[in-house]
Structures are given as structure tokens and as C-alpha cells.
Design a protein around this motif. Sequence first.
Motif, short mmCIF file in Angstrom:
data_model
loop_
_atom_site.label_atom_id
_atom_site.label_comp_id
_atom_site.label_asym_id
_atom_site.label_seq_id
_atom_site.Cartn_x
_atom_site.Cartn_y
_atom_site.Cartn_z
N GLU A 191 0.59 -0.92 -0.07
CA GLU A 191 0.32 -0.02 0.43
C GLU A 191 1.03 0.70 -0.56
O GLU A 191 0.41 2.16 -0.76
CB GLU A 191 -0.98 0.00 1.34
CG GLU A 191 -1.96 -0.61 1.28
CD GLU A 191 -2.86 -1.04 2.26
OE1 GLU A 191 -3.67 -1.40 2.14
OE2 GLU A 191 -2.23 -1.04 3.17
N ILE A 192 2.36 1.66 0.70
CA ILE A 192 2.78 2.18 1.00
C ILE A 192 3.50 2.46 -0.38
O ILE A 192 3.82 3.86 -1.18
CB ILE A 192 4.18 2.13 2.30
CG1 ILE A 192 3.19 2.14 2.61
CG2 ILE A 192 5.68 2.95 1.58
CD1 ILE A 192 4.20 2.33 4.09
N ALA A 237 5.33 18.42 4.94
CA ALA A 237 6.22 19.53 5.12
C ALA A 237 7.23 17.63 3.89
O ALA A 237 8.26 18.60 3.42
CB ALA A 237 6.58 19.53 6.07
N ILE A 238 7.38 16.37 5.23
CA ILE A 238 7.81 15.94 4.33
C ILE A 238 7.39 15.54 3.05
O ILE A 238 8.85 15.09 2.45
CB ILE A 238 7.70 14.37 5.46
CG1 ILE A 238 8.44 14.52 6.86
CG2 ILE A 238 8.57 13.53 4.74
CD1 ILE A 238 8.20 13.74 7.98
N LEU A 239 6.51 14.61 2.79
CA LEU A 239 6.21 14.68 1.53
C LEU A 239 6.37 15.80 0.45
O LEU A 239 6.93 15.27 -0.43
CB LEU A 239 4.81 14.79 0.78
CG LEU A 239 4.57 13.62 1.57
CD1 LEU A 239 2.45 13.06 1.58
CD2 LEU A 239 4.40 11.83 2.06
N ASN A 295 19.20 11.01 1.41
CA ASN A 295 18.23 10.25 1.09
C ASN A 295 19.66 8.95 1.28
O ASN A 295 18.82 8.08 1.51
CB ASN A 295 19.30 10.48 -0.27
CG ASN A 295 18.50 11.02 -1.12
OD1 ASN A 295 16.68 11.72 -0.82
ND2 ASN A 295 18.44 11.15 -2.37
N ASN A 296 20.30 9.16 2.06
CA ASN A 296 21.24 8.15 2.90
C ASN A 296 21.08 8.10 4.45
O ASN A 296 21.11 6.80 4.95
CB ASN A 296 23.20 8.89 2.70
CG ASN A 296 23.44 8.97 1.61
OD1 ASN A 296 23.47 7.88 0.49
ND2 ASN A 296 24.40 9.42 1.33
N CYS A 305 13.95 8.02 5.75
CA CYS A 305 12.98 6.97 5.27
C CYS A 305 11.77 6.39 5.99
O CYS A 305 10.95 6.16 5.29
CB CYS A 305 14.58 6.08 4.30
SG CYS A 305 15.55 5.77 3.43
N ARG A 306 12.31 6.09 7.46
CA ARG A 306 11.01 6.16 7.91
C ARG A 306 10.04 6.96 7.87
O ARG A 306 8.87 7.11 8.31
CB ARG A 306 11.87 5.88 9.68
CG ARG A 306 12.07 4.07 9.62
CD ARG A 306 12.33 3.71 11.34
NE ARG A 306 13.87 3.92 11.16
CZ ARG A 306 15.06 4.54 11.71
NH1 ARG A 306 14.64 5.19 12.72
NH2 ARG A 306 15.95 4.06 11.46
N GLU A 307 10.36 8.11 8.34
CA GLU A 307 9.71 9.52 8.05
C GLU A 307 8.75 9.50 7.22
O GLU A 307 8.02 9.65 6.95
CB GLU A 307 10.16 11.38 8.11
CG GLU A 307 10.88 10.94 9.92
CD GLU A 307 11.51 12.53 10.12
OE1 GLU A 307 12.21 13.44 8.86
OE2 GLU A 307 12.48 12.19 11.04
#
Length: 138
Positions: free
Chosen positions: A6-7, A78-80, A107-108, A113-115
Motif C-alpha cells: 500500500e505504501i 512538509a516531508i512529502l 537520501n542516506n 526513510c522512516r519519516e
Amino acid sequence: MVSKSEIDTAENVIKTYERAMRDIVKQGHCLSVEWRYKNDSENAKKPKIYAMRFQPEVFDMVKDVLRSMSEKERKAFAILRTQYGYTSPYFKRPPRSALQRNQRMRNNSTSWCREVEAALSIFWEHMQKQDKFRHFFG
């Protein structure tokens, strides 16, 4: 909780929405008056229109969800916006220097990535609350 598939679907929807918004801007330029009166060699260089994989109603749902997220879920929004850098009424692209400054670090970073994944799950939960969600994704 939202599953990994779904993600992935949520990310696919957001990326397709971003490309569609970019193509709408390009198409608006192509149909402008000054474009029609240029010589034929320049008319042959019209930009390609991205083939949409989703119905226009899905993009209306995405627009409604992004508007509600910009009011209620500001951190996820804001993250998106930072991750995908949309060209739409709800996303303003930051300057290139600001993008390059922190892009490698973001990116690293596993926490980034979790956010992003958490923001995508919030986005997808809001999408599931839409009236016609089952019609398009059911």
C-alpha cells in the motif's frame, strides 16, 4: 497499519500526480497564443504528454487529501513536499541550491526513510477515507 504494498501504491499515486501536474503546465504553454504563431520547426518540438495510469477522479482525490494534510498533518505534508518536490497548487519547489544542500544527507539517512514512509502511510490513510477510494483501488 499500512502494508508495504500500500505504501508503494501511495508513492506511485503521488509520483503520477506530480508528473500529471507538470504535464498540465507544459500543455498550457503549448496551447498558448504565441506557440501557435511560431514557425513549424518549433511546433514539431512539442513536449510529450505523460500517459496517466489513473483516472482524473483519482487526482481530484489526491488534491483533496493534500489540501487536508496541509491544514491538519503539516509535518507529514512538509516531508512529502520535501521528498517529491511537486509542481502543483499545494507544493512549491524550493531553490535548486537548497535541494542539493541536504539531498545527499536525506537520501542516506535511515530516519529520513522512516519519516517518508510514515508520511506516505498518513497520506494513504487519508486516501482511504475518500468516498470513491474502493471504486478505484478496491
